[in-house]
Design a protein around this motif. Structure first.
Motif, mmCIF file in Angstrom:
data_model
loop_
_atom_site.group_PDB
_atom_site.id
_atom_site.type_symbol
_atom_site.label_atom_id
_atom_site.label_comp_id
_atom_site.label_asym_id
_atom_site.label_seq_id
_atom_site.Cartn_x
_atom_site.Cartn_y
_atom_site.Cartn_z
ATOM 1 N N TYR A 1 0.834 -1.202 0.000
ATOM 2 C CA TYR A 1 0.000 0.000 0.000
ATOM 3 C C TYR A 1 0.870 1.254 0.000
ATOM 4 N N ALA A 2 1.904 1.249 0.831
ATOM 5 C CA ALA A 2 2.789 2.414 0.907
ATOM 6 C C ALA A 2 3.440 2.676 -0.452
ATOM 7 N N LYS A 3 3.912 1.638 -1.099
ATOM 8 C CA LYS A 3 4.556 1.823 -2.398
ATOM 9 C C LYS A 3 3.560 2.325 -3.439
ATOM 10 N N ALA A 4 2.360 1.770 -3.440
ATOM 11 C CA ALA A 4 1.356 2.177 -4.424
ATOM 12 C C ALA A 4 0.917 3.620 -4.230
ATOM 13 N N ASN A 5 1.021 4.120 -2.999
ATOM 14 C CA ASN A 5 0.552 5.477 -2.704
ATOM 15 C C ASN A 5 1.687 6.448 -2.413
ATOM 16 N N ASN A 6 2.910 6.053 -2.787
ATOM 17 C CA ASN A 6 4.073 6.934 -2.683
ATOM 18 C C ASN A 6 4.306 7.433 -1.258
ATOM 19 N N LEU A 7 4.128 6.538 -0.285
ATOM 20 C CA LEU A 7 4.377 6.850 1.111
ATOM 21 C C LEU A 7 5.716 6.258 1.530
ATOM 22 N N ALA A 8 6.563 7.080 2.129
ATOM 23 C CA ALA A 8 7.827 6.572 2.665
ATOM 24 C C ALA A 8 7.532 5.671 3.865
ATOM 25 N N VAL A 9 8.467 4.770 4.185
ATOM 26 C CA VAL A 9 8.257 3.804 5.265
ATOM 27 C C VAL A 9 9.396 3.881 6.266
ATOM 28 N N ARG A 10 9.013 3.969 7.557
ATOM 29 C CA ARG A 10 9.966 3.792 8.660
ATOM 30 C C ARG A 10 9.816 2.362 9.158
ATOM 31 N N GLY A 11 10.898 1.621 9.222
ATOM 32 C CA GLY A 11 10.856 0.244 9.709
ATOM 33 C C GLY A 11 10.974 0.208 11.218
ATOM 34 N N HIS A 12 10.041 -0.467 11.872
ATOM 35 C CA HIS A 12 9.990 -0.526 13.336
ATOM 36 C C HIS A 12 9.606 -1.950 13.749
ATOM 37 N N THR A 13 10.432 -2.649 14.456
ATOM 38 C CA THR A 13 11.787 -2.381 14.900
ATOM 39 C C THR A 13 12.534 -3.692 14.824
ATOM 40 N N LEU A 14 13.857 -3.681 14.647
ATOM 41 C CA LEU A 14 14.615 -4.912 14.488
ATOM 42 C C LEU A 14 14.955 -5.574 15.825
ATOM 43 N N VAL A 15 15.198 -4.789 16.874
ATOM 44 C CA VAL A 15 15.579 -5.351 18.180
ATOM 45 C C VAL A 15 14.811 -4.628 19.277
ATOM 46 N N TRP A 16 14.120 -5.402 20.110
ATOM 47 C CA TRP A 16 13.375 -4.860 21.242
ATOM 48 C C TRP A 16 13.290 -5.937 22.302
ATOM 49 N N HIS A 17 13.131 -5.525 23.559
ATOM 50 C CA HIS A 17 13.029 -6.515 24.628
ATOM 51 C C HIS A 17 11.611 -7.068 24.748
ATOM 52 N N ASN A 18 10.628 -6.396 24.146
ATOM 53 C CA ASN A 18 9.255 -6.902 24.123
ATOM 54 C C ASN A 18 8.926 -7.482 22.752
ATOM 55 N N GLN A 19 7.848 -8.254 22.702
ATOM 56 C CA GLN A 19 7.377 -8.866 21.459
ATOM 57 C C GLN A 19 8.494 -9.617 20.731
ATOM 58 N N THR A 20 9.355 -10.232 21.525
ATOM 59 C CA THR A 20 10.384 -11.129 21.011
ATOM 60 C C THR A 20 10.076 -12.529 21.521
ATOM 61 N N PRO A 21 9.915 -13.514 20.630
ATOM 62 C CA PRO A 21 9.522 -14.862 21.072
ATOM 63 C C PRO A 21 10.505 -15.455 22.075
ATOM 64 N N ALA A 22 9.984 -16.313 22.932
ATOM 65 C CA ALA A 22 10.810 -16.899 23.995
ATOM 66 C C ALA A 22 11.960 -17.729 23.440
ATOM 67 N N TRP A 23 11.765 -18.328 22.252
ATOM 68 C CA TRP A 23 12.828 -19.189 21.718
ATOM 69 C C TRP A 23 14.120 -18.409 21.475
ATOM 70 N N VAL A 24 13.998 -17.109 21.224
ATOM 71 C CA VAL A 24 15.187 -16.311 20.924
ATOM 72 C C VAL A 24 16.170 -16.354 22.092
ATOM 73 N N PHE A 25 15.639 -16.402 23.314
ATOM 74 C CA PHE A 25 16.478 -16.376 24.518
ATOM 75 C C PHE A 25 16.592 -17.750 25.171
ATOM 76 N N THR A 26 16.331 -18.795 24.414
ATOM 77 C CA THR A 26 16.473 -20.168 24.916
ATOM 78 C C THR A 26 17.748 -20.779 24.346
ATOM 79 N N GLY A 27 18.610 -21.297 25.226
ATOM 80 C CA GLY A 27 19.891 -21.838 24.798
ATOM 81 C C GLY A 27 19.769 -23.174 24.100
ATOM 82 N N ALA A 28 20.894 -23.647 23.586
ATOM 83 C CA ALA A 28 20.920 -24.934 22.896
ATOM 84 C C ALA A 28 20.525 -26.075 23.812
ATOM 85 N N ASP A 29 20.673 -25.877 25.126
ATOM 86 C CA ASP A 29 20.309 -26.910 26.105
ATOM 87 C C ASP A 29 18.839 -26.837 26.495
ATOM 88 N N GLY A 30 18.093 -25.936 25.886
ATOM 89 C CA GLY A 30 16.674 -25.812 26.201
ATOM 90 C C GLY A 30 16.385 -24.965 27.420
#
Length: 678
Positions: A255-284
């Motif tokens: 939609y943004a591209k079709a309507n010539n709207l610039a886009v701010r990307g939000h967000t690559l790294v945050w302490h919230n809304q990050t799945p639990a698996w991301v912080f789970t080690g190889a040992d579980g």
């Protein structure tokens, strides 16, 4: 099994109180027409009326409790908190229509937090939208959950359901309704925000609901850019390891591209809304600060950024690379997130390094809230200074600006901006909204007129300040399009807020005029701003920190300062001018000029001339185009306010600099004709 709400932190006053027995989010203004009801479940006929469990729970008609009449629906046998009663609304809800969904809930015993949610599926892929967030429910009384929901895309499966946050206890629901108010057309005869504010792009955070029907029209008319509010976060793009999905973000990007709207990307790294698996080690087990866990976590971070940022390439010109990394309660100012606890500051270094490699074209930002609090501001400044000295490619600082009608002051906000100027990086206002509430105990069914007035002057003064720094601020983004869809309806407590420029029916509020043309704000504000308002930063863990704002502030008063007093002119003319100083601070002031057409012919364009005898200089102006040579000032109409009918008027405002005194001009000419001064 659910979509989390936006959890960035607003600056609100006082501590969070105990939840009230009944919490209702008002869904429409008092003057709205009667809603059209499309769904009713009252459970008075002895059946479950089409409701079914989401899993193996048991649903049955019950007379043990009833909100209205004699019956309700009892949900028992639950084995997970997300299990509960659901109803198929696929053939009831139409795409693009904003529905108000209401359900009454009561625990059979004990207590919990209840939520109202929607599950939708497209191509077999499920997504979950939260309509009402955690709301305290007990066995002692009925509690109403009411929220708004707009289906933004075609789906093959659509069900509304009730869940709880922690326990699997039985509960009752009753008197379920869904209704809508017919949409109003957007106002096309008013100035576009993006045409008036030209110093930087002005954007809005969006969900799928903002790109359909009248919402899309409003978005396209007023804004230059968009920020996908939740669709680019980790839980939306990589819910399980190395399984990437862009089902939420792709429609917004298209939609943004079709309507010539610039886009701010939000967000690559945050302490919230990050799945639990991301912080789970190889040992579980949960990760700790070991070399092995650190290496694995940074590898996952790099893989995530390389996939997500590369997927959109040059379609995203700005990224919030890391979000909310400062905690001013810590002695070093670093938030003790899982990211920090496992990797120290290396997660920030890695994130910016990889983002630069994948998106060399993009501006890379570090984004945080409450950056107008001195301690937090200074910690962020020191962190950015340190990392840039190391060569970390930080291009900009993002100030979220979740504020309210009493906090912060203009002085605090200007100090926030000037603090980062020596770093020679961009500054962006990334998530601005202005809550009408000043404490967590307040709850208004309809926004009070005085709060909307104060809000209008906050927007006026903040945008005037931002426009004073066009070389430093490179974009301003509002955290939403209109009051019908704002995260503040459910955070920090459930209640209807009204923090944006357009109301729940997409009509311009006084806040809009505060940005576009402050002269059209309907009523004079209170004489002065609070000189020592207490602001409280509420963190996700509910800890509270308090700071007292300084007494120095730009007052939203429209009274003329003593040095700017002027007696009414007794002359007669075909024009009349009212000149006011609406705010003054050391070295600067804000002014407003109203031009009245007192003649018999309409104006089809105008030039207003006067002299600044005290050496004042116009630095920014809205509602016209200024030119100044020495003391001589000329303001020419904007494209939208050049036509002034006989008996009509128009107004423009400006920021200026002054030294010593700030005398009012003693003469004005309009298109070469002398004007009366009022």
């Amino acid at each position: 099994m659910r979509a989390l709400p936006r959890l960035a932190i607003a600056a609100l006053l006082v501590a969070i109180p105990a939840a009230a027995v009944t919490v209702t989010v008002a869904a429409h203004a008092a003057d709205d027409p009667t809603p059209i009801t499309v769904l009713t479940s009252d459970f008075e006929d002895g059946t479950v009326q089409g409701w079914a469990g989401r899993s193996a729970e048991t649903l049955a008609h019950s007379t043990a409790q009833a909100h209205g009449g004699t019956g309700s629906l009892l949900v028992s046998g639950r084995t997970a908190a997300w299990q509960g009663p659901s109803l198929d609304v696929l053939n009831t809800f139409e795409k693009g229509t904003a529905y108000t969904i209401s359900v009454w809930v009561r625990m059979a015993s004990g207590s919990d937090n209840a939520r109202l949610s929607v599950e939708r599926r497209t191509g077999g892929v499920a997504a979950y939208d939260q309509v009402v967030g955690n709301t305290a429910v007990t066995s002692g009384s009925w509690v109403n959950l009411t929220g708004r929901y707009t289906l933004a895309s075609d789906v093959e499966f659509l069900r509304v359901y009730v869940e709880t946050s922690s326990t699997t206890g039985s509960f009752h629901i009753d008197d379920v309704t869904a209704s809508y108010v017919p949409a109003l057309p957007i106002q096309t005869g008013i100035p576009s925000v993006k045409d008036v504010v030209t110093e930087f792009p002005v954007g809005a955070a969006i969900t799928g609901a903002e790109i359909v029907t009248e919402h899309g029209q409003l978005l396209n008319k007023h804004f230059d850019s968009v920020t996908p509010g939740n669709a680019l976060k980790w839980d939306a793009t990589e819910p399980s390891e190395n399984t990437f999905t862009y089902a939420q973000a792709d429609p917004l990007m298209a939609y943004a591209k079709a309507n010539n709207l610039a886009v701010r990307g939000h967000t690559l790294v945050w302490h919230n809304q990050t799945p639990a698996w991301v912080f789970t080690g190889a040992d579980g087990q949960p990760m700790t600060a070991t070399a092995e866990d650190k290496e694995l976590l940074l590898a996952r971070l790099e893989n995530h950024i390389r996939n997500v940022a590369a997927h959109y390439g040059t379609d995203i010109g700005v990224w919030d690379v890391v979000n909310e990394v400062i905690d001013e309660s810590q002695s070093d100012g670093n938030r003790r997130s899982n990211w920090y606890n496992v990797t120290g500051l290396d997660y920030i270094r890695t994130a910016f390094r990889v983002a630069r490699e994948v998106a060399p074209h993009a501006k890379l930002c570090i984004n945080d809230y409450n950056t107008n609090v001195a301690a937090k501001r200074d910690f962020l400044f020191n962190l950015v200074s340190t990392l840039k000295a190391e060569g970390v490619p930080i291009d900009c600082v993002g100030h979220q600006m979740h504020i309210n009608v009493n906090w912060p002051t203009i002085a605090e906000t200007e100090s926030m901006l000037t603090k980062f100027i020596p770093l020679n990086i961009d500054q962006q206002i990334t998530e601005m909204d202005v809550s009408i509430y000043t404490s967590n105990s307040e709850n208004f069914t309809t926004p009070p007129a005085d709060r909307l007035l104060k809000q209008a002057y906050v927007y006026r003064d903040m945008f005037a300040l931002f426009r004073k720094y066009p070389g430093e601020i490179t974009s301003v983004t509002l955290w939403g399009l209109a009051d019908d869809n704002t995260w503040l309806d459910t955070f920090p407590v459930t209640r209807k807020d009204a923090p944006l420029l357009f109301d729940t029916r997409l009509q311009a509020k006084q806040a809009y005029w505060g940005v576009v043309d402050p002269s059209k704000i309907e009523t004079s504000p209170s004489p002065s701003s609070p000189s020592a308002s207490v602001s409280t930063s509420v963190s996700p863990s509910a800890s509270v920190s308090t700071s007292v704002s300084p007494s120095t502030s730009v007052s939203p008063s429209t009274s003329v300062s003593p040095s700017a007093s002027v007696s009414p002119s007794t002359g007669t003319s075909s024009c009349a001018v009212t000149y006011r100083v609406t705010g003054s601070w050391p070295g600067g002031f804000q002014g407003e000029v109203k031009i009245g057409n007192t003649g018999t012919n309409a104006l089809t364009g105008w030039n207003l001339n006067w002299s600044f005898t005290g050496g004042q200089k116009i630095t920014q102006l809205w509602g016209g185009t200024p030119a100044q040579t020495g003391t001589a000032v000329t303001v020419t109409n904007a494209s939208w306010n050049g036509n002034v009918p006989a008996g009509g008027s128009t107004t423009f405002g400006f920021l200026g600099s002054w030294t010593g005194t700030n005398p009012v001009p003693t003469a004005f000419t309009l298109n070469g004709t002398a004007c009366a001064i009022l």
